[in-house]
Design an enzyme around this catalytic site. Structure first.
Site, mmCIF file in Angstrom:
data_model
loop_
_atom_site.group_PDB
_atom_site.id
_atom_site.type_symbol
_atom_site.label_atom_id
_atom_site.label_comp_id
_atom_site.label_asym_id
_atom_site.label_seq_id
_atom_site.Cartn_x
_atom_site.Cartn_y
_atom_site.Cartn_z
ATOM 1 C CG ASP A 197 -1.850 1.172 1.238
ATOM 2 O OD1 ASP A 197 -1.446 2.276 0.809
ATOM 3 O OD2 ASP A 197 -3.008 0.996 1.643
ATOM 4 C CG HIS A 198 1.306 4.291 -3.162
ATOM 5 N ND1 HIS A 198 0.053 3.940 -3.564
ATOM 6 C CD2 HIS A 198 1.367 5.640 -3.293
ATOM 7 C CE1 HIS A 198 -0.622 5.027 -3.924
ATOM 8 N NE2 HIS A 198 0.153 6.077 -3.777
ATOM 9 C CE LYS A 202 1.100 8.879 -0.762
ATOM 10 N NZ LYS A 202 1.512 9.535 -1.981
ATOM 11 C CD GLU A 236 -6.416 10.489 -6.593
ATOM 12 O OE1 GLU A 236 -5.427 10.346 -7.313
ATOM 13 O OE2 GLU A 236 -7.320 9.657 -6.495
ATOM 14 C CG HIS A 260 -4.419 4.446 -0.520
ATOM 15 N ND1 HIS A 260 -3.435 3.487 -0.529
ATOM 16 C CD2 HIS A 260 -4.676 4.717 -1.829
ATOM 17 C CE1 HIS A 260 -3.132 3.191 -1.782
ATOM 18 N NE2 HIS A 260 -3.870 3.915 -2.585
ATOM 19 C CE LYS A 350 -9.258 8.030 -9.293
ATOM 20 N NZ LYS A 350 -7.879 8.282 -8.893
ATOM 21 C CE LYS A 355 -1.187 13.588 -5.439
ATOM 22 N NZ LYS A 355 -2.153 12.487 -5.322
HETATM 23 C C1 BG6 Z 1 -3.836 4.536 -6.128
HETATM 24 C C2 BG6 Z 1 -5.214 4.596 -6.729
HETATM 25 O O1 BG6 Z 1 -3.747 3.488 -5.210
HETATM 26 O O2 BG6 Z 1 -3.567 5.755 -5.448
HETATM 27 C C3 BG6 Z 1 -5.334 5.773 -7.675
HETATM 28 O O3 BG6 Z 1 -5.461 3.394 -7.446
HETATM 29 C C4 BG6 Z 1 -4.927 7.047 -6.981
HETATM 30 O O4 BG6 Z 1 -6.656 5.891 -8.185
HETATM 31 C C5 BG6 Z 1 -3.571 6.890 -6.293
HETATM 32 O O5 BG6 Z 1 -4.855 8.060 -7.975
HETATM 33 C C6 BG6 Z 1 -3.259 8.100 -5.432
HETATM 34 O O6 BG6 Z 1 -1.950 8.008 -4.966
HETATM 35 P P1 BG6 Z 1 -1.113 9.308 -4.615
HETATM 36 O O7 BG6 Z 1 0.174 8.793 -4.080
HETATM 37 O O8 BG6 Z 1 -0.961 10.087 -5.883
HETATM 38 O O9 BG6 Z 1 -1.916 10.073 -3.607
#
Ligand code: BG6
Length: 505
Positions: A197-198, A202, A236, A260, A350, A355
């Site tokens: 989960d990226h 962060k 976003e 997230h 979205k 953002k």
């Molecule tokens: C991803 C989603 O996991 O996270 C995307 O699939 C989203 O839809 C993105 O745009 C957002 O990541 P970040 O790091 O740009 O906030």
């Protein structure tokens, strides 16, 4: 390299990863180009990868090693934090970058991959330790995992490791996530599995842990005794982009909340783990997820808002008349001693005004105010904004006396920004951190199988409610706004409003 990079490097306490090979499935895809290879190159520039390090890109497209390298270089030039111009390692890095064409369901692909790894081990070294990275469409995950198992590629021997990173989405709902966990566990032990989960990569998300557990002043206030409610916003500015095929079947709840937003919630609300390690930290997150009140399908009208931006249905690739929500707001409760009756308001969407990811902690009003106010007037509450992106830092809003006669007050902000204190461009990309952790065998910032399933268990009933007669009406909002009016009404109904503590909204 510029001075800031050298300073960051000097302060670096992470050690160099083991000699190894990273095998990326889905190597011709967008993620590989934008994130994975740029991150690996930046890690290499930072001196964090071993000399015996190789990458094998696997995909179905016809490509030679050279055309693969050219494609990757274009991505690195564009997206990497450290580019070939910042460090002169491109030649050494790209020399050990190979392309392996194959169909994912063909056993031959894996037999040949096995031979290729043996060859790399002979020529370069380090191919006994292998990190597989699944960056393909999710329906291919079970196929690739099974084939890796059948080819014996998941087996660890002689002190060497085999690990696998699995991209999101991990399942589409609880039954599919459970099934995928089983399929993965048929081949890999849990300690070999890194579900990414990226958001956890962060810096500012990790800083939540430092902020809460390395300072004595906040934690005593961190409970229902002083906190009125918590808001988590992941907004976003971009719309759908080119991902209609995936997004239109997923929607904002699966795409953002299941992972997230719930991850942010667990980090803000969990009890202090005794140690910074994968088991202790994930155990605490799991306890939060278990304590959360499940919204029943028949309650979604009360606890959720769902909406779609007005031009979504015109986006290429989405189903005609689609009701997929691109925005949601949800009110959640954690039924434990610390958080009983404290609402957690989560929203994400979205095509919004900006953002921006931030967590706002609104504190309770003072119990008694000695300063005279007009009848019905209340002083604004203190708000702590944890600013995840893009203005990384934090912001504490409190009351001060306006200079001059009387005792008039005004809200002011005290803030910290990463940029001011640590300089520009010092924050590594989330993928850099996470890939390096996986290479080190540190799963602390990855989600465990039980965590994923618990999160789906919270999201599924909401999705079921949205598919039923109990669903709130799908609202619509203009792109570039902060969502539908219903989202503000949702807060107003509780006598509250959305905060923008980290931005100028
Ligand atoms: C991803 C989603 O996991 O996270 C995307 O699939 C989203 O839809 C993105 O745009 C957002 O990541 P970040 O790091 O740009 O906030």
């Amino acid at each position: 390299m510029n001075n800031q990079i050298s300073a960051a490097k000097k302060d670096e306490i992470r050690k160099v990863a083991d000699p190894c090979t990273v095998v990326i499935f889905g190597a011709s895809g967008d993620l590989t180009q934008r994130k994975l290879m740029p991150s690996l190159f930046s890690l290499s520039c930072e001196g964090l990868l071993a000399e015996q390090f190789s990458v094998v890109g696997v995909a179905r497209s016809e490509m030679t090693d050279d055309s693969f390298r050219d494609q990757i270089r274009a991505g690195v030039e564009k997206f990497a934090r450290l580019k070939p111009a910042d460090c002169d390692l491109w030649d050494a890095f790209s020399k050990n970058m190979l392309y392996h064409r194959g169909n994912y369901d063909d056993p031959q692909t894996y037999k040949d991959l096995s031979k290729l790894l043996a060859k790399i081990d002979k020529n370069v070294g380090g191919a006994c330790n292998v990190l597989f990275y699944l960056s393909t469409p999710p329906q291919l995950y079970p196929i690739i995992v099974k084939q890796l198992g059948q080819a014996g590629l998941a087996q660890q021997s002689d002190g060497h490791w085999r690990r696998i990173i699995i991209e999101k989405p991990f399942g589409h709902d609880l039954p599919s996530a459970t099934e995928l966990n089983q399929q993965v566990h048929d081949v890999f032990d849990e300690h070999q599995v890194y579900r990414i989960d990226h958001y956890l990569g962060k810096e500012t998300v990790q800083n939540l842990l430092v902020f809460r557990f390395a300072n004595a002043i906040f934690e005593p206030l961190w409970s229902r005794n002083y906190i009125d409610h918590v808001q988590i916003t992941v907004a976003e500015e971009v719309g759908l982009g080119s991902r209609a095929g995936y997004y239109d079947t997923a929607g904002v709840m699966r795409d953002m909340f299941q992972n997230h937003l719930l991850q942010l919630l667990t980090l803000v609300s969990m009890e202090p783990p005794a140690e910074y390690d994968a088991t202790a930290l994930r155990d605490e997150k799991v306890k939060v997820l278990k304590a959360m009140q499940r919204i029943k399908p028949e309650e979604v009208g009360q606890y959720t808002v769902r909406a779609q931006y007005r031009t979504y249905r015109d986006e290429p690739g989405v189903a005609k008349g689609t009701n997929t929500p691109t925005f949601a707001a949800v009110k959640l409760f954690i039924n434990n001693w610390r958080w009983r009756n404290v609402p957690f308001y989560l929203r994400s969407g979205k095509a919004l005004g900006d953002k921006m990811t931030e967590i706002n902690i609104q504190f309770r009003h003072v119990p008694h105010l000695m300063f005279p106010l007009k009848p019905g007037q209340q002083l604004p509450p203190n708000v702590l904004g944890l600013c995840i992106q893009p203005n990384e830092g934090m912001n504490l809003r409190f009351e001060t006396k306006v200079p001059g006669a009387g005792m008039r007050t005004r809200s002011v902000d005290m803030n910290f920004t990463y940029e001011q204190d640590f300089g520009k461009n010092t924050l590594p990309d989330a993928y850099e951190r996470l890939i390096l952790d996986a290479l080190h065998g540190d799963a602390t910032l990855f989600t465990r199988s039980d965590e994923i399933e618990l999160a789906w268990g919270l999201v599924d009933p909401i999705l079921q409610g949205w598919d039923s007669e109990f669903s709130p009406v799908l609202a619509f909002y203009e792109s570039g706004t902060w969502g539908p009016g219903k989202s503000d009404e949702f807060m107003q109904a509780d006598g509250r409003k959305w905060h923008y503590a980290c931005s100028d909204c």
